[in-house]
Design a protein around this motif. Structure first.
Motif, PDB file in Angstrom:
ATOM      1  N   UNK A  27       0.867  -1.265   0.020  1.00 59.41           N
ATOM      2  CA  UNK A  27       0.016   0.017   0.182  1.00 59.41           C
ATOM      3  C   UNK A  27       0.923   1.303  -0.098  1.00 59.41           C
ATOM      4  N   UNK A  28       0.378   2.244  -0.792  1.00 63.67           N
ATOM      5  CA  UNK A  28       0.982   3.702  -0.643  1.00 63.67           C
ATOM      6  C   UNK A  28       0.105   4.470  -1.026  1.00 63.67           C
ATOM      7  N   UNK A  29       0.624   5.977  -1.015  1.00 61.80           N
ATOM      8  CA  UNK A  29      -0.138   6.866  -1.087  1.00 61.80           C
ATOM      9  C   UNK A  29       0.557   7.876  -2.437  1.00 61.80           C
ATOM     10  N   UNK A  30      -0.369   8.176  -3.408  1.00 63.30           N
ATOM     11  CA  UNK A  30       0.271   8.652  -4.517  1.00 63.30           C
ATOM     12  C   UNK A  30      -0.675   9.864  -5.148  1.00 63.30           C
ATOM     13  N   UNK A  31      -0.162  10.506  -5.797  1.00 61.93           N
ATOM     14  CA  UNK A  31      -1.009  11.521  -6.686  1.00 61.93           C
ATOM     15  C   UNK A  31      -0.620  11.576  -8.351  1.00 61.93           C
ATOM     16  N   UNK A  32      -1.540  12.214  -9.032  1.00 60.93           N
ATOM     17  CA  UNK A  32      -1.053  12.501 -10.408  1.00 60.93           C
ATOM     18  C   UNK A  32      -1.739  13.657 -10.951  1.00 60.93           C
ATOM     19  N   UNK A  33      -1.331  13.997 -12.025  1.00 64.84           N
ATOM     20  CA  UNK A  33      -2.009  15.439 -12.559  1.00 64.84           C
ATOM     21  C   UNK A  33      -3.608  15.491 -12.424  1.00 64.84           C
ATOM     22  N   UNK A  34      -4.123  16.344 -11.901  1.00 67.48           N
ATOM     23  CA  UNK A  34      -5.549  16.584 -12.051  1.00 67.48           C
ATOM     24  C   UNK A  34      -6.268  15.985 -10.845  1.00 67.48           C
ATOM     25  N   UNK A  35      -5.451  14.960  -9.931  1.00 64.64           N
ATOM     26  CA  UNK A  35      -6.144  14.229  -8.840  1.00 64.64           C
ATOM     27  C   UNK A  35      -5.234  14.393  -7.352  1.00 64.64           C
ATOM     28  N   UNK A  36      -5.790  14.697  -6.324  1.00 65.63           N
ATOM     29  CA  UNK A  36      -5.366  14.784  -5.131  1.00 65.63           C
ATOM     30  C   UNK A  36      -4.619  13.574  -4.679  1.00 65.63           C
ATOM     31  N   UNK A  48      -3.179   0.472  -8.293  1.00 64.23           N
ATOM     32  CA  UNK A  48      -4.771   0.125  -8.222  1.00 64.23           C
ATOM     33  C   UNK A  48      -5.120   1.291  -7.484  1.00 64.23           C
ATOM     34  N   UNK A  49      -6.080   2.045  -8.072  1.00 61.54           N
ATOM     35  CA  UNK A  49      -6.500   3.359  -7.326  1.00 61.54           C
ATOM     36  C   UNK A  49      -7.652   2.960  -6.515  1.00 61.54           C
ATOM     37  N   UNK A  50      -7.706   3.003  -5.323  1.00 60.69           N
ATOM     38  CA  UNK A  50      -8.757   2.537  -4.463  1.00 60.69           C
ATOM     39  C   UNK A  50      -9.913   3.193  -4.483  1.00 60.69           C
ATOM     40  N   UNK A  51      -9.910   4.568  -4.476  1.00 64.35           N
ATOM     41  CA  UNK A  51     -10.989   5.407  -4.842  1.00 64.35           C
ATOM     42  C   UNK A  51     -11.886   5.266  -5.908  1.00 64.35           C
ATOM     43  N   UNK A  52     -11.204   4.837  -6.970  1.00 63.01           N
ATOM     44  CA  UNK A  52     -11.857   4.332  -8.173  1.00 63.01           C
ATOM     45  C   UNK A  52     -12.635   3.176  -8.095  1.00 63.01           C
ATOM     46  N   UNK A  53     -12.018   2.138  -7.154  1.00 63.93           N
ATOM     47  CA  UNK A  53     -12.470   0.984  -7.096  1.00 63.93           C
ATOM     48  C   UNK A  53     -13.614   0.902  -6.003  1.00 63.93           C
ATOM     49  N   UNK A 110     -12.420  -0.515 -16.963  1.00 64.34           N
ATOM     50  CA  UNK A 110     -12.002   0.764 -16.220  1.00 64.34           C
ATOM     51  C   UNK A 110     -10.765   1.357 -16.651  1.00 64.34           C
ATOM     52  N   UNK A 111      -9.843   0.614 -17.436  1.00 63.56           N
ATOM     53  CA  UNK A 111      -8.706   1.119 -17.837  1.00 63.56           C
ATOM     54  C   UNK A 111      -7.698   1.579 -16.941  1.00 63.56           C
ATOM     55  N   UNK A 112      -7.099   2.835 -17.345  1.00 59.68           N
ATOM     56  CA  UNK A 112      -6.058   3.543 -16.543  1.00 59.68           C
ATOM     57  C   UNK A 112      -6.723   4.383 -15.542  1.00 59.68           C
ATOM     58  N   UNK A 113      -7.971   4.513 -15.485  1.00 60.36           N
ATOM     59  CA  UNK A 113      -8.608   5.243 -14.406  1.00 60.36           C
ATOM     60  C   UNK A 113      -8.352   4.262 -12.998  1.00 60.36           C
ATOM     61  N   UNK A 114      -8.436   2.850 -13.431  1.00 60.30           N
ATOM     62  CA  UNK A 114      -8.353   1.796 -12.349  1.00 60.30           C
ATOM     63  C   UNK A 114      -6.881   1.697 -11.963  1.00 60.30           C
ATOM     64  N   UNK A 115      -6.504   1.133 -13.021  1.00 60.65           N
ATOM     65  CA  UNK A 115      -4.814   0.906 -12.926  1.00 60.65           C
ATOM     66  C   UNK A 115      -3.985   2.037 -13.469  1.00 60.65           C
ATOM     67  N   UNK A 117      -0.730   3.781 -14.707  1.00 60.39           N
ATOM     68  CA  UNK A 117       0.711   3.502 -14.966  1.00 60.39           C
ATOM     69  C   UNK A 117       1.466   4.244 -13.832  1.00 60.39           C
ATOM     70  N   UNK A 118       2.450   3.545 -13.145  1.00 60.06           N
ATOM     71  CA  UNK A 118       3.248   4.085 -12.035  1.00 60.06           C
ATOM     72  C   UNK A 118       3.981   5.094 -12.519  1.00 60.06           C
ATOM     73  N   UNK A 119       4.431   5.248 -13.851  1.00 63.21           N
ATOM     74  CA  UNK A 119       5.264   6.183 -14.144  1.00 63.21           C
ATOM     75  C   UNK A 119       4.447   7.344 -14.286  1.00 63.21           C
ATOM     76  N   UNK A 120       3.442   7.625 -14.230  1.00 65.13           N
ATOM     77  CA  UNK A 120       2.563   8.693 -14.314  1.00 65.13           C
ATOM     78  C   UNK A 120       2.505   9.420 -13.036  1.00 65.13           C
ATOM     79  N   UNK A 121       2.695   8.650 -11.984  1.00 68.08           N
ATOM     80  CA  UNK A 121       2.449   9.113 -10.658  1.00 68.08           C
ATOM     81  C   UNK A 121       3.539   9.799  -9.805  1.00 68.08           C
ATOM     82  N   UNK A 122       3.396  10.578  -8.814  1.00 70.52           N
ATOM     83  CA  UNK A 122       4.121  11.093  -7.710  1.00 70.52           C
ATOM     84  C   UNK A 122       3.717  10.320  -6.541  1.00 70.52           C
TER      85      UNK A 122
END
Length: 432
Positions: A27-36, A48-53, A110-115, A117-122
């Motif tokens: 488990x971890x905490x991440x963000x990406x452009x446009x999402x907190x 795996x984005x738990x909020x989307x799930x 659900x595509x990349x909204x659920x999964x 890419x790690x490379x796109x995340x902080x």
């Protein structure tokens, strides 16, 4: 948990992934452009984005409660739930991500909204750390450092009776990838009568494992050794950066202060106690003549299964090596079996005086060196206090860290019949 060694995932990058196969699910905490900031689970090269799930109603009952707690911008609430809800969520994640999952098509849609890419995340710190305690349970490190200052008596009398520790600075914990600025402070030069002030010239790393607390205890109510493992949420890598020249001047009589408090780097993923269960081991037997732990620190089951078999690695990449395209140089390969005390013993001793531990508190194990050359978890040990230089493939040498040096910590669990898992990386570049 049932045996998982044969499971494979429809997330193809997870299969044979060096760190994050289906059997891990940290488990971890991440963000990406446009999402907190939000909570997620590493699986292969994705998060795996738990909020989307949750919005897709993929969980119910206890697993939903756990998923909601783990989906926030910090994992403290998730850690506080304890082992049972965490295990319920893990079971559901294993079902959802299995290659034979009945919900596979729905999840893939659900595509990349659920999964993501790690490379796109902080990545961010996994939890808000109220308190950080650094232990000293690596006996070979304690011996090696002790010999530098007390050749005839390297270990002080209390070491084999007490899990030694000091309280670190939670405010300067930083996630992997955060640059580390060289600290200033007082140092006493050899032969000098009075100290000078300036930047540290003997900057070092320390190879450690971080321990995340789950459910805490009430003030005045110690955690018994038989129950201590239930209070541990997970593990990470930890680099306790150390200014050795500041430390040598300040540490008596109260121990480390400015020499440690400027930065401590941790890896962003929390590898759960459940993922590490197949890699449990017996605590190594103490040498003949060593005292047995006092009764409050001794539990037969903890001695049989309280240790972990985790391979630990330190690599160094200098600015010149980067320019020349040279791969990072391995400096050490060690193991958590070099711990003189178990994690449960650390938890129990920390709370035995009634100290209140809280979800999201972080422990460091202390430097985990092995007994032989090539297994030392700090430059202080490798260079015998700066007497000898480490030679690098670029032609450079190092006694301590210089500007532009990047230290990389890695960890891997391997065991015959089990799928190997890893911790990801803990990186930090020296600035100045």
């Amino acid at each position: 948990m049932s045996s998982l060694e044969h499971l494979r995932s429809w997330v193809t990058s997870a299969n044979e992934h060096p760190d994050f196969p289906l059997q891990n699910l940290p488990f971890g905490v991440f963000s990406r452009p446009g999402l907190d900031k939000r909570g997620g689970v590493a699986v292969g090269d994705c998060i795996f984005d738990l909020q989307v799930a949750i919005e897709a109603n993929l969980f119910d009952g206890t697993s939903r409660v756990a998923a909601e707690a783990a989906s926030r911008g910090q994992l403290n609430d998730f850690f506080a739930l304890g082992a049972s809800p965490r295990q319920a969520l893990r079971r559901e994640l294993l079902k959802l991500l299995d290659e034979n999952s009945p919900q596979r098509e729905r999840l893939q849609a659900l595509g990349e909204t659920l999964l993501v890419p790690m490379r796109d995340c902080q990545m961010h710190l996994p939890a808000h750390v109220g308190d950080y305690t650094d232990f000293y349970v690596g006996i070979h490190h304690a011996m090696n450092v002790g010999k530098l200052f007390r050749p005839d008596n390297p270990l002080l009398p209390n070491y084999k009776y007490v899990p030694i520790a000091y309280h670190g600075r939670a405010s300067t914990l930083c996630v992997s990838g955060t640059p580390v600025k060289r600290p200033n402070g007082q140092t006493l030069a050899p032969g000098a009568d009075v100290p000078g002030f300036g930047p540290s010239k003997r900057l070092d790393y320390e190879l450690e494992v971080g321990v995340w607390m789950g459910q805490g205890n009430e003030a005045g109510e110690p955690i018994g050794i038989a129950d201590a493992s239930e209070h541990i949420a997970g593990f990470c890598l930890l680099n306790d950066w150390s200014a050795r020249d500041l430390q040598a001047w300040e540490y008596q009589p109260l121990g480390p202060f400015l020499s440690k408090s400027f930065a401590t780097s941790i890896s962003p993923w929390v590898v759960t106690a459940e993922a590490l269960a197949p890699f449990r081991a017996a605590q190594p037997k103490r040498p003949s003549g060593d005292p047995q732990p006092l009764d409050y620190l001794f539990d037969e089951q903890d001695q049989k299964q309280g240790a972990l078999d985790i391979e630990l690695e330190v690599l160094l990449l200098t600015a010149q090596m980067k320019e020349q395209g040279i791969a990072p140089q391995r400096l050490a390969l060690s193991n958590t079996l070099n711990m003189y005390w178990t994690v449960a013993q650390m938890v129990t001793h920390h709370s035995v005086n009634g100290c209140k531990l809280q979800a999201g508190d972080l422990f460091g194990t202390g430097t985990l060196s092995g007994p032989q050359a090539g297994q030392f978890g700090s430059l202080l040990e490798m260079t015998e206090g700066g007497k000898h230089a480490v030679e690098l493939p670029s032609g450079e040498t190092r006694k301590f860290l210089e500007a532009g040096d990047e230290v990389i910590l890695k960890a891997r669990c391997r065991r015959e019949g089990q799928v190997a898992i890893g911790f990801g990386e803990c990186r930090g570049v020296i600035v100045g």
